[in-house]
Design a protein around this motif. Structure first.
Motif, mmCIF file in Angstrom:
data_model
loop_
_atom_site.group_PDB
_atom_site.id
_atom_site.type_symbol
_atom_site.label_atom_id
_atom_site.label_comp_id
_atom_site.label_asym_id
_atom_site.label_seq_id
_atom_site.Cartn_x
_atom_site.Cartn_y
_atom_site.Cartn_z
ATOM 1 N N PHE A 1 45.799 48.991 36.749
ATOM 2 C CA PHE A 1 45.977 48.309 35.421
ATOM 3 C C PHE A 1 47.373 48.845 34.906
ATOM 4 C CE2 PHE A 1 41.324 48.461 36.286
ATOM 5 C CZ PHE A 1 41.209 47.395 35.626
ATOM 6 N N VAL A 2 47.887 47.736 34.123
ATOM 7 C CA VAL A 2 49.288 48.256 33.502
ATOM 8 C C VAL A 2 49.418 47.591 31.954
ATOM 9 C CG1 VAL A 2 50.456 48.087 35.764
ATOM 10 C CG2 VAL A 2 50.311 46.051 34.316
ATOM 11 N N ASP A 3 50.264 48.190 31.228
ATOM 12 C CA ASP A 3 50.557 47.647 30.050
ATOM 13 C C ASP A 3 51.970 46.959 30.314
ATOM 14 O OD1 ASP A 3 48.395 49.026 28.851
ATOM 15 O OD2 ASP A 3 49.608 50.722 28.388
ATOM 16 N N VAL A 4 51.984 45.896 29.561
ATOM 17 C CA VAL A 4 53.265 44.960 29.418
ATOM 18 C C VAL A 4 53.818 45.236 28.122
ATOM 19 C CG1 VAL A 4 54.068 42.716 29.793
ATOM 20 C CG2 VAL A 4 52.260 43.513 31.099
ATOM 21 N N GLU B 1 47.675 45.405 26.961
ATOM 22 C CA GLU B 1 47.216 46.504 27.160
ATOM 23 C C GLU B 1 46.139 46.433 28.118
ATOM 24 O OE1 GLU B 1 45.490 50.180 24.994
ATOM 25 O OE2 GLU B 1 45.672 48.497 23.937
ATOM 26 N N GLY B 2 46.679 47.174 29.315
ATOM 27 C CA GLY B 2 45.458 47.240 30.281
ATOM 28 C C GLY B 2 45.189 46.054 31.100
ATOM 29 N N VAL B 3 46.320 45.358 31.632
ATOM 30 C CA VAL B 3 45.836 44.257 32.350
ATOM 31 C C VAL B 3 46.107 44.476 33.762
ATOM 32 C CG1 VAL B 3 46.565 42.514 30.510
ATOM 33 C CG2 VAL B 3 48.239 43.456 31.989
ATOM 34 N N LEU C 1 46.913 39.369 35.510
ATOM 35 C CA LEU C 1 46.084 38.746 35.016
ATOM 36 C C LEU C 1 45.818 38.600 33.360
ATOM 37 C CD1 LEU C 1 43.467 39.833 37.909
ATOM 38 C CD2 LEU C 1 44.825 37.629 37.857
ATOM 39 N N VAL C 2 45.920 37.414 32.771
ATOM 40 C CA VAL C 2 45.821 37.451 31.666
ATOM 41 C C VAL C 2 44.919 36.406 31.018
ATOM 42 C CG1 VAL C 2 47.423 36.779 29.445
ATOM 43 C CG2 VAL C 2 48.576 37.491 31.827
ATOM 44 N N LYS C 3 44.404 37.016 29.697
ATOM 45 C CA LYS C 3 43.139 36.242 29.115
ATOM 46 C C LYS C 3 43.978 35.139 28.296
ATOM 47 C CE LYS C 3 39.339 39.490 29.435
ATOM 48 N NZ LYS C 3 38.440 40.049 28.322
ATOM 49 N N GLU C 4 42.912 34.119 27.920
ATOM 50 C CA GLU C 4 43.591 32.898 27.201
ATOM 51 C C GLU C 4 44.136 33.138 25.927
ATOM 52 O OE1 GLU C 4 42.247 28.340 25.994
ATOM 53 O OE2 GLU C 4 40.811 29.571 27.118
ATOM 54 N N ASN D 1 48.891 52.156 33.562
ATOM 55 C CA ASN D 1 47.686 52.472 32.617
ATOM 56 C C ASN D 1 46.627 52.937 33.076
ATOM 57 O OD1 ASN D 1 45.703 52.659 30.392
ATOM 58 N ND2 ASN D 1 46.412 50.818 29.472
ATOM 59 N N PRO D 2 46.344 54.004 33.676
ATOM 60 C CA PRO D 2 45.169 54.239 34.541
ATOM 61 C C PRO D 2 43.754 54.107 33.753
ATOM 62 C CG PRO D 2 46.635 55.777 34.749
ATOM 63 C CD PRO D 2 47.148 55.006 33.500
ATOM 64 N N GLY D 3 43.838 54.008 32.454
ATOM 65 C CA GLY D 3 42.660 53.929 31.809
ATOM 66 C C GLY D 3 42.035 52.396 31.769
ATOM 67 N N GLY D 4 43.038 51.537 31.895
ATOM 68 C CA GLY D 4 42.624 50.131 31.743
ATOM 69 C C GLY D 4 42.642 49.628 30.360
ATOM 70 N N ALA D 5 42.089 48.591 29.822
ATOM 71 C CA ALA D 5 41.888 47.999 28.480
ATOM 72 C C ALA D 5 41.156 48.755 27.971
ATOM 73 C CB ALA D 5 41.441 46.543 28.625
#
Length: 217
Positions: free
Chosen positions: A141-144, A163-165, A188-191, A212-216
């Motif tokens: 998971f990463v933050d952009v 955040e957390g994608v 991977l992005v939500k709409e 972002n190890p914690g994810g969204a």
């Protein structure tokens, strides 16, 4: 001359009766032994029972089609957890697709397999020119963060856009000197976030990707 009476003979010991098949104690003992043997046999059979399930050969990102060529068959003891996995007897579903990241050698779970209409995220490619951490790997998971251009092509302060994608792919490009020049990743992005991201890409915003190890949240 007195005569002594002959010594009394000792009482004879009672003779033990040979047990009979009609003796209830003997029947109860036999039933207990048979029940114990049957229980041990059933326990051994249960402990040694295996079921054939699928194991993933190599990493499969979200959105990957799954075929039998991507899978191995192995026998494992699952017990009560069998319902959580796709068994060979059950078979691979039609149009099977990975709806979560599948790691090589892990067992194929029911929750990780679906169809395209179950995906609520779409992959979007990003070109990252800043050095990207080695911890940002496929499935992590990463933050952009984006920095848009203001007046006179001046870049504004970076803002957290995603955040957390989850990262679906990563490809590092090397410069002529052997160093990393840029990295192309798919996230991977939500709409509901798609429009803002595409707007940043079309306006040539600077993009940074941070693990972002914690994810969204």
């Amino acid at each position: 001359m007195s005569t002594n009476p002959p010594p009394a003979s000792p009482p004879s010991a009672p003779r033990l009766k040979k047990p009979s098949w009609h003796d209830p104690r003997l029947l109860v003992g036999i039933l207990i032994v048979c029940a114990s043997v049957a229980g041990v046999v059933a326990l051994v059979k249960t402990a040694d029972q295996t079921v054939d399930v699928y194991a993933v050969k190599n990493d499969l990102p979200v959105g990957s089609n799954i075929s039998h060529d991507d899978l191995d068959v192995i026998g494992v003891r699952l017990g009560a957890a069998e319902a959580s996995y796709i068994t060979v007897a059950e078979g691979l579903p039609d149009r099977a697709m990975a709806i979560s990241m599948l790691r090589g050698d892990e067992l194929l779970t029911e929750s990780a397999v679906g169809t395209a209409d179950q995906l609520d995220r779409q992959p979007v490619g990003l070109l990252v020119r800043q050095p990207l951490s080695a911890e940002a790997t496929v499935g992590s998971f990463v933050d952009v963060w984006v920095s848009t251009q203001g007046e006179s092509r001046h870049f504004e302060k970076p803002q957290l856009l995603l955040e957390g994608v989850e990262m679906a792919s990563r490809e590092d490009s090397e410069s002529a000197l052997g160093g990393t020049n840029a990295t192309t990743v798919q996230v991977l992005v939500k709409e509901d976030k798609m429009g803002a991201l595409l707007d940043a890409i079309s306006n040539e915003a600077k993009i940074a990707v941070i693990p972002n190890p914690g994810g969204a949240k």
